[in-house]
Enzyme design. Sequence first.
Site, PDB file in Angstrom:
ATOM      1  N   LYS A 166       0.857  -1.199   0.000  1.00 46.57           N
ATOM      2  CA  LYS A 166       0.000   0.000   0.000  1.00 46.57           C
ATOM      3  C   LYS A 166       0.878   1.228   0.000  1.00 46.57           C
ATOM      4  O   LYS A 166       1.991   1.207   0.549  1.00 46.57           O
ATOM      5  CB  LYS A 166      -0.890   0.017   1.252  1.00 46.57           C
ATOM      6  CG  LYS A 166      -2.133   0.865   1.101  1.00 46.57           C
ATOM      7  CD  LYS A 166      -3.188   0.128   0.316  1.00 46.57           C
ATOM      8  CE  LYS A 166      -4.427   0.951   0.070  1.00 46.57           C
ATOM      9  NZ  LYS A 166      -5.474   0.154  -0.579  1.00 46.57           N
TER      10      LYS A 166
HETATM   11  P1  NAD Z   1     -13.401   7.953  -3.555  1.00 47.22           P
HETATM   12  O1  NAD Z   1     -12.417   8.987  -3.152  1.00 47.22           O
HETATM   13  O2  NAD Z   1     -13.769   7.798  -4.978  1.00 47.22           O
HETATM   14  O3  NAD Z   1     -14.769   8.139  -2.740  1.00 47.22           O
HETATM   15  C1  NAD Z   1     -14.836   8.307  -1.361  1.00 47.22           C
HETATM   16  C2  NAD Z   1     -16.242   8.780  -1.018  1.00 47.22           C
HETATM   17  O4  NAD Z   1     -16.379   8.884   0.394  1.00 47.22           O
HETATM   18  C3  NAD Z   1     -16.580  10.169  -1.571  1.00 47.22           C
HETATM   19  O5  NAD Z   1     -17.937  10.192  -1.956  1.00 47.22           O
HETATM   20  C4  NAD Z   1     -16.368  11.084  -0.380  1.00 47.22           C
HETATM   21  O6  NAD Z   1     -17.106  12.293  -0.460  1.00 47.22           O
HETATM   22  C5  NAD Z   1     -16.872  10.190   0.720  1.00 47.22           C
HETATM   23  N1  NAD Z   1     -16.396  10.547   2.056  1.00 47.22           N
HETATM   24  C6  NAD Z   1     -15.181  11.006   2.428  1.00 47.22           C
HETATM   25  N2  NAD Z   1     -15.177  11.244   3.749  1.00 47.22           N
HETATM   26  C7  NAD Z   1     -16.417  10.905   4.201  1.00 47.22           C
HETATM   27  C8  NAD Z   1     -17.025  10.918   5.480  1.00 47.22           C
HETATM   28  N3  NAD Z   1     -16.353  11.313   6.553  1.00 47.22           N
HETATM   29  N4  NAD Z   1     -18.319  10.505   5.563  1.00 47.22           N
HETATM   30  C9  NAD Z   1     -18.989  10.087   4.481  1.00 47.22           C
HETATM   31  N5  NAD Z   1     -18.458  10.045   3.254  1.00 47.22           N
HETATM   32  C10 NAD Z   1     -17.198  10.461   3.121  1.00 47.22           C
HETATM   33  O7  NAD Z   1     -12.807   6.585  -2.961  1.00 47.22           O
HETATM   34  P2  NAD Z   1     -13.182   5.117  -3.403  1.00 47.22           P
HETATM   35  O8  NAD Z   1     -12.210   4.677  -4.422  1.00 47.22           O
HETATM   36  O9  NAD Z   1     -14.644   5.035  -3.654  1.00 47.22           O
HETATM   37  O10 NAD Z   1     -12.815   4.325  -2.071  1.00 47.22           O
HETATM   38  C11 NAD Z   1     -13.697   4.287  -0.962  1.00 47.22           C
HETATM   39  C12 NAD Z   1     -13.173   3.247   0.020  1.00 47.22           C
HETATM   40  O11 NAD Z   1     -13.093   1.976  -0.641  1.00 47.22           O
HETATM   41  C13 NAD Z   1     -11.783   3.499   0.580  1.00 47.22           C
HETATM   42  O12 NAD Z   1     -11.747   3.023   1.908  1.00 47.22           O
HETATM   43  C14 NAD Z   1     -10.873   2.631  -0.273  1.00 47.22           C
HETATM   44  O13 NAD Z   1      -9.689   2.241   0.387  1.00 47.22           O
HETATM   45  C15 NAD Z   1     -11.781   1.443  -0.480  1.00 47.22           C
HETATM   46  N6  NAD Z   1     -11.436   0.655  -1.650  1.00 47.22           N
HETATM   47  C16 NAD Z   1     -11.413   1.225  -2.891  1.00 47.22           C
HETATM   48  C17 NAD Z   1     -11.090   0.444  -3.987  1.00 47.22           C
HETATM   49  C18 NAD Z   1     -11.131   1.003  -5.382  1.00 47.22           C
HETATM   50  O14 NAD Z   1     -10.896   0.232  -6.329  1.00 47.22           O
HETATM   51  N7  NAD Z   1     -11.447   2.256  -5.570  1.00 47.22           N
HETATM   52  C19 NAD Z   1     -10.761  -0.902  -3.817  1.00 47.22           C
HETATM   53  C20 NAD Z   1     -10.812  -1.456  -2.531  1.00 47.22           C
HETATM   54  C21 NAD Z   1     -11.146  -0.657  -1.459  1.00 47.22           C
END
Ligand code: NAD
Length: 459
Positions: free
Chosen positions: A116
């Site tokens: 990571k």
């Molecule tokens: P992103 O940045 O596209 O979206 C994050 C979302 O969460 C946004 O809508 C943001 O406004 C919202 N957010 C931020 N702080 C917040 C809060 N305090 N309360 C409510 N909403 C809040 O990120 P993503 O790629 O969608 O990733 C989201 C999660 O999924 C992360 O934990 C990431 O590690 C995990 N994840 C992502 C992937 C991927 O392929 N994108 C894969 C595995 C895990």
Amino acid sequence: MTNQTVDIVKDSLQALVDNQAFLPELNGERRTKAFTSLLSILSTPNHVNKSYLRIALENGQVVRIPAFRVQHNNILGPYKGGIRFHESVNEEEVVNLASLMTLKNALHQVPFGGGKGGVIINPREYSEKDLYVICKKYVQYFSDILGPDKDIPAPDVGTGEREMDWMMGEYKSIRPGESYRGSFTGKSVENGGSLGRREATGKGVYYTFRYLMHDFLEKHETWVSERDNKFAKTVLALKSKPLTVAVQGFGNVGSVAALAAYQCNYLNNKVVAVSDRNVTLHNSEGLDIPSLVKFCSSNHGDLPTTDMELKHIGVKAEILNREDVLSLNMDVLFLAALENQVHDNNKKGIKARIIVEGANAPVTTEADDYLSEQGVVIIPDILANAGGVIVSYLEWLQGRETQFYQEDEVFEKLYEKMSDTFEAVLPQFFNDPFPLRQNCYIHAVMKLSTILYRQGKLY
Ligand code: NAD
């Protein structure tokens, strides 16, 4: 690694030590010694790399920005994991996320290890040019340890296709003549990315839930109903019922999962709430998710925050505080924002009977123990959100072969891989008294121990 991850790894190892049918060649004192060394291997990262990126910003300032690349374990293949750009990034968090990648890949039989990365910035405060320079510097500082057969980064919170394209471009310049297509995944399709990668995690997150509530029950409902298991009772009580769904986080993962729930023909879902960093939108009659997705795509990813904006796009919803999404009346809660969202102070307000972890580690140990005690089914991160890394693996393969799959082939392969894992994990989940997280960890640790043992590294 956080105490939560270490504790579950410890419990999973204990279950394996006690199961004499697992690696029976290891017995007596040798067995105890081998499993003690396994715990130390899995609870510590192989490498924690930290650098301060020296950046000349567009505004004339020169700054040093802390950046990490943690390599947790590579027994199953090259290290693999996203790079996060967020102001709250810290070493412990990156180590924990890297260890979850090791477990996730092991659980889903993806031939990668766990890694990571993180950069301590709020990307919204930097210009596009500054972000470009930060991405290039990240690759320059860590170039010795990255590569298609060493460590393959991908996007995470705050990064996306654009950043991966820039980083791969820099990697290629630093290492002319070497293979580069598999050095980063999550790239744009034009630049060697895989069709379907952007939607893969969110689709996989929804698919995990659908599989539990529909596909698995369709095949095994009678068997499940004969189990004396509180989690089986929760699932059966919701079966065939119209389901109210809420989604925390409306980014890459949350918006795709919300749309999949909205469009699903297998279950009778109503998405009643979604939230992001600014607001919760709620409508007990159901929200118009396609219109909200469309709005976000032209509003830097943010949901509407005013009645005027909602009216403009014809969406009926009440506007609530962002944390209200967690405690509304609903059957199913998808957590797709950040870590530690459901914790000791708000766990009692959770009304959902099923929680799906789209984000990594969104439920703390205390909340997990409490909710599991109440029979709430928590579909854990390492099971639910592996769609991204599975399609990253397909992207890496396609880059090597320079042969690209159609989008429907990608989703077919994704669902096939995920359903193999569900079929391995769910029978044990309904049979044994452990929460699903514990079952998944046992499967992952089993895979890792077997390979470590076969490679002569368990001593
Ligand atoms: P992103 O940045 O596209 O979206 C994050 C979302 O969460 C946004 O809508 C943001 O406004 C919202 N957010 C931020 N702080 C917040 C809060 N305090 N309360 C409510 N909403 C809040 O990120 P993503 O790629 O969608 O990733 C989201 C999660 O999924 C992360 O934990 C990431 O590690 C995990 N994840 C992502 C992937 C991927 O392929 N994108 C894969 C595995 C895990």
